[in-house]
Enzyme design. Structure first.
Site, PDB file in Angstrom:
ATOM      1  N   GLU A 106     -20.859 -62.846   5.442  1.00  0.00           N
ATOM      2  CA  GLU A 106     -19.842 -61.827   5.284  1.00  0.00           C
ATOM      3  C   GLU A 106     -18.502 -62.417   4.814  1.00  0.00           C
ATOM      4  O   GLU A 106     -17.856 -61.869   3.946  1.00  0.00           O
ATOM      5  CB  GLU A 106     -19.672 -61.094   6.625  1.00  0.00           C
ATOM      6  CG  GLU A 106     -18.659 -59.976   6.625  1.00  0.00           C
ATOM      7  CD  GLU A 106     -19.084 -58.789   5.758  1.00  0.00           C
ATOM      8  OE1 GLU A 106     -20.246 -58.783   5.306  1.00  0.00           O
ATOM      9  OE2 GLU A 106     -18.255 -57.904   5.526  1.00  0.00           O
ATOM     10  N   ASP A 107     -18.105 -63.528   5.412  1.00  0.00           N
ATOM     11  CA  ASP A 107     -16.738 -64.011   5.193  1.00  0.00           C
ATOM     12  C   ASP A 107     -16.604 -65.253   4.314  1.00  0.00           C
ATOM     13  O   ASP A 107     -15.498 -65.688   4.035  1.00  0.00           O
ATOM     14  CB  ASP A 107     -16.077 -64.346   6.551  1.00  0.00           C
ATOM     15  CG  ASP A 107     -15.908 -63.100   7.410  1.00  0.00           C
ATOM     16  OD1 ASP A 107     -15.983 -62.000   6.844  1.00  0.00           O
ATOM     17  OD2 ASP A 107     -15.702 -63.250   8.627  1.00  0.00           O
ATOM     18  N   HIS A 161     -14.463 -68.236  17.034  1.00  0.00           N
ATOM     19  CA  HIS A 161     -15.126 -66.951  17.267  1.00  0.00           C
ATOM     20  C   HIS A 161     -16.656 -67.069  17.309  1.00  0.00           C
ATOM     21  O   HIS A 161     -17.271 -66.731  18.319  1.00  0.00           O
ATOM     22  CB  HIS A 161     -14.641 -65.909  16.257  1.00  0.00           C
ATOM     23  CG  HIS A 161     -15.469 -64.663  16.219  1.00  0.00           C
ATOM     24  ND1 HIS A 161     -15.564 -63.795  17.298  1.00  0.00           N
ATOM     25  CD2 HIS A 161     -16.277 -64.147  15.260  1.00  0.00           C
ATOM     26  CE1 HIS A 161     -16.371 -62.800  16.979  1.00  0.00           C
ATOM     27  NE2 HIS A 161     -16.825 -62.990  15.759  1.00  0.00           N
ATOM     28  N   ASP A 174     -20.894 -60.440  19.746  1.00  0.00           N
ATOM     29  CA  ASP A 174     -19.807 -60.423  18.761  1.00  0.00           C
ATOM     30  C   ASP A 174     -18.737 -59.417  19.193  1.00  0.00           C
ATOM     31  O   ASP A 174     -17.547 -59.716  19.249  1.00  0.00           O
ATOM     32  CB  ASP A 174     -20.423 -60.032  17.408  1.00  0.00           C
ATOM     33  CG  ASP A 174     -19.405 -59.969  16.292  1.00  0.00           C
ATOM     34  OD1 ASP A 174     -18.455 -60.762  16.320  1.00  0.00           O
ATOM     35  OD2 ASP A 174     -19.573 -59.127  15.389  1.00  0.00           O
ATOM     36  N   ASP A 206     -16.691 -44.998  47.513  1.00  0.00           N
ATOM     37  CA  ASP A 206     -17.601 -46.121  47.266  1.00  0.00           C
ATOM     38  C   ASP A 206     -17.002 -47.167  46.322  1.00  0.00           C
ATOM     39  O   ASP A 206     -17.707 -47.751  45.524  1.00  0.00           O
ATOM     40  CB  ASP A 206     -18.955 -45.619  46.747  1.00  0.00           C
ATOM     41  CG  ASP A 206     -18.798 -44.778  45.498  1.00  0.00           C
ATOM     42  OD1 ASP A 206     -17.654 -44.458  45.133  1.00  0.00           O
ATOM     43  OD2 ASP A 206     -19.832 -44.453  44.884  1.00  0.00           O
ATOM     44  N   HIS A 250     -23.189 -66.084  12.343  1.00  0.00           N
ATOM     45  CA  HIS A 250     -23.251 -64.640  12.070  1.00  0.00           C
ATOM     46  C   HIS A 250     -22.230 -64.119  11.072  1.00  0.00           C
ATOM     47  O   HIS A 250     -22.462 -63.125  10.418  1.00  0.00           O
ATOM     48  CB  HIS A 250     -23.182 -63.830  13.373  1.00  0.00           C
ATOM     49  CG  HIS A 250     -21.802 -63.651  13.919  1.00  0.00           C
ATOM     50  ND1 HIS A 250     -21.217 -64.548  14.766  1.00  0.00           N
ATOM     51  CD2 HIS A 250     -20.875 -62.678  13.734  1.00  0.00           C
ATOM     52  CE1 HIS A 250     -20.004 -64.131  15.081  1.00  0.00           C
ATOM     53  NE2 HIS A 250     -19.762 -63.006  14.471  1.00  0.00           N
TER      54      HIS A 250
HETATM   55 MN    MN Z   1     -17.964 -61.712  14.269  1.00  0.00          MN
END
Ligand code: MN
Length: 709
Positions: A80-81, A52, A143, A263, A76
């Site tokens: 967080e993880d 990812h 992301d 169009d 990134h």
């Molecule tokens: Mn992410």
């Protein structure tokens, strides 16, 4: 793992292709660190998590970003993880990368009650992040793009929620920042997950149309290329296909079928100079007849996201309509990449002037956000603000003003100057007077008529659309109401002073300030406002100036006995004039709120009353109210009953109501065409419990369709 090596190598190759001096070491280090940190974490479909961030970095490389941004893309999700901290990142990768990763972490941390609140909060955070550093938002976009591309692995409800958020928030922001390709990807991907069948159907139809028309368009292109050569004008001619969601929107907006969209396919011509754009258009118009009203000059008047191009539609060689877009290379780059084109690897650092134009609307939004306490209101406002549809109007001096579609002369007046807004009484368009609620149209020359003695009206809030106009009008009303309260408060107190043979000068005395403080009020002016609003009675104030006297003597001096005093207490203050609202008929047991009227005491409403929203422009005028139950008192309550229209039903109801000892004070009945009857009662009840029991009884009677208050 050999695959991983290949993947980071691909990324590095891509970066070097546009930035030969790229800091390859930094990218390799960021990749290794992120890989290690995410360890054996996997994505929901089971692939290693590192794929990812690697995909995100690759999208950023497609956008030709600098290595700092790409490294931050690789990292990134680490804070967080995983166990990684900002400090770790700062130590290894420096301040810039750490700042970006930290900002992204802050963006993704959210837990909220409702979807709307979450959306509004998400939006607010994005605005703040963008204003701080555009690169944060570009990484966030990358992301989201990768998450959208892998959305099918998520459970249905999550998929729909993320897709809706992408359509409502990410796509409009990408559009406002001028990143055309990303807006299109966001819109088509969310369309695909929100309305899958419709999406598939359109994709098929577009492919078929392309097959049918390609040969025809090629013929048109060849003809133009020939003429351009003859005239010695540079030009690259290519096809363009309108994106799926764009076609869907057009079908919805104009209520037409796919077959009626002309169009879907068009031709784009990229030339070298602005002058040649017009020359190319001249050639096209000399070859085929232009369709009236379809020519748009976004070069002369660029869109608010700085999009520039000429658009025209002609009746082509076989009588079929063909749409053209004509622009220079530079204009094309801005149309595709917008703000991202200024954040390329070469141009690190400060925001340049063009960026600040992209960002100025942002600042206004952040400003307006402070004025909303309610997340839902803010989101509504924001959705209104990012919808890029604008009208261009002219001032009598020929200045161009850009306003959102639906704007009125009042919006224009406030966009010129606050005072012009306040003093606006009318407007002339091309010499004709128009109403203040008139919807401005493209090209209108608007002459605002002002009068020095006029001020805004509360009614304006119903039709203005710009945030600026709304907040200025509200501000004015607040100030004006305060001014009036001061006047009224002064008058009331002066009268009461006179009644006690005290001079008006007492109003400005130190003892008056002492009295104010005894009520928890910090200035004389605020004391006057409180009296003017009815929060305090003049009697309560003046009483404190008088020497202690036996109780009855004081009462003889009060103006008049106040009505309906029993039962209600307001924030512990007694002796306040109140009456119950005739719109919601509150009764004991209801959740109550008091609205302080100007000079007429407090009106008690049911908290659910729909009138409150309109009244409560100023929260300061709402007070908490409690009902002190007293003896056998009864209170008026309204009941609406919908029944089938059959004889005897009214008599049955009346008998039922009397049988539980409730008085009917008033009754009104009417029947409708659908053989239904509406009966409205005003009943005298003790409290909510009694009323609820009665409502339940009524509801169980044969032929009753609905019972409500
Ligand atoms: Mn992410």
């Amino acid at each position: 793992m050999p695959e991983d090596v290949a993947a980071i190598d691909d990324l590095i190759k891509k970066v070097i292709s546009y930035n030969p001096e790229a800091d390859v070491k930094l990218l390799e280090k960021a990749y290794a660190f992120s890989s290690e940190a995410h360890g054996n974490q996997t994505r929901i479909e089971g692939s290693p998590y590192i794929e990812h961030p690697l995909a995100v970095a690759s999208i950023l490389a497609d956008m030709k970003m600098d290595t700092t941004t790409i490294a931050a893309g690789l990292l990134h999700d680490t804070i967080e993880d995983t166990k990684v901290t900002v400090k770790n990142i700062k130590a290894l990768f420096g301040n810039d990368v750490a700042f970006l990763v930290n900002a992204l972490t802050k963006l993704s941390r959210m837990e909220f009650m409702t979807k709307e609140e979450a959306q509004a909060e998400n939006f607010r955070r994005m605005l703040l992040a963008m204003a701080e550093n555009v690169r944060v938002i570009l990484i966030k976009f990358a992301d989201r793009l990768h998450n959208m591309k892998t959305l099918e692995h998520l459970p249905e409800p999550t998929r729909k929620r993320i897709a809706a958020e992408t359509r409502d928030i990410y796509a409009p922001i990408a559009n406002r920042l001028g990143i055309g390709w990303l807006k299109i990807e966001f819109e088509d991907l969310s369309f695909k997950f929100l309305l899958p069948e419709l999406y598939e159907e359109l994709v098929k139809k577009i492919a078929k149309r392309k097959e049918e028309q390609e040969g025809y368009l090629k013929g048109v292109a060849v003809e133009i290329e020939k003429r351009l050569k003859e005239e010695n004008i540079a030009g690259k001619v290519s096809h363009r296909i309108k994106h799926c969601y764009g076609i869907y929107q057009k079908m919805q907006k104009q209520r037409i079928t796919f077959e009626q969209v002309h169009d879907v396919l068009g031709i784009r011509i990229i030339t070298d100079t602005k002058a040649n754009c017009y020359a190319v258009m001249g050639i096209i118009h000399s070859l085929w007849m232009p369709v009236p009203g379809r020519f748009k000059d976004y070069i002369g008047v660029p869109k608010s996201n700085m999009y520039q191009s000429l658009h025209t539609t002609v009746i082509g060689p076989k009588g079929e309509r063909v749409e053209f877009q004509i622009r220079t290379e530079d204009m094309n780059r801005i149309a595709e990449d917008g703000i991202a084109s200024h954040w390329r690897y070469k141009e690190k650092g400060a925001i340049n002037e063009k960026d600040s134009r992209y960002i100025s609307w942002l600042r206004e939004l952040i400003q307006s956000q402070k004025e909303f306490s309610n997340a839902k209101d803010f989101l509504e406002e924001v959705k209104g603000a990012v919808i890029p549809d604008v009208v261009y109007v002219f001032t009598p001096k020929g200045d161009i003003k850009e306003l959102p579609v639906g704007s009125t002369p009042v919006d224009l007046a406030y966009s010129i100057h606050t005072q012009v807004g306040h003093r606006c009484v009318g407007a002339k368009i091309d010499g004709k007077i128009v109403p203040l609620k008139y919807h401005l149209r493209n090209g209108d020359t608007v002459d605002i008529i002002t009068s020095p003695v006029h001020g805004p009206s509360r009614d304006w809030l119903k039709f203005v659309v710009t945030q600026r106009a709304k907040s200025r009008i509200k501000q004015w009303i607040k100030t004006e109401e305060r001014k009036q309260s001061i006047e009224l408060g002064t008058k009331l107190l002066e009268e009461d002073l006179k009644r006690h043979s005290l001079g008006a000068s007492m109003l400005k005395s130190d003892s008056m300030l002492e009295i104010a403080k005894s009520f928890g009020i910090h200035s004389l002016e605020d004391l006057l406002v409180s009296v003017g609003y009815g929060r305090l009675s003049p009697h309560q104030v003046i009483n404190k100036l008088l020497p202690e006297k036996p109780a009855e003597e004081v009462t003889t001096k009060t103006v008049k006995p106040q009505v309906e005093q029993k039962g209600i207490s307001i924030k512990g203050i007694d002796n306040i004039l109140y009456h119950t609202a005739k719109c919601c008929f509150p009764i004991p047991g209801d959740n109550l709120v008091g609205f302080i009227t100007r000079g007429k005491g407090v009106t008690i409403h049911n908290r659910k009353c729909h009138n409150l929203e309109r009244l409560a422009i100023d929260d300061a005028r709402l007070v908490d109210v409690e009902w002190k139950q007293e003896g056998d008192s009864t209170y008026p309550a309204r009941l609406l009953v919908e029944t089938v229209d059959k004889p005897g039903i009214l008599a049955n109801l009346s008998a039922l109501i009397s049988s539980v000892n409730v008085n009917i004070r008033h009754l009104e009945a009417s029947s409708t065409v659908e053989k239904k009857a509406h009966i409205g009662f005003i009943l005298e009840v003790k409290d909510k419990k009694q009323l609820a029991a009665l409502m339940q009884k009524i509801a169980s009677v044969d032929g009753i369709l609905r019972v409500k208050r």
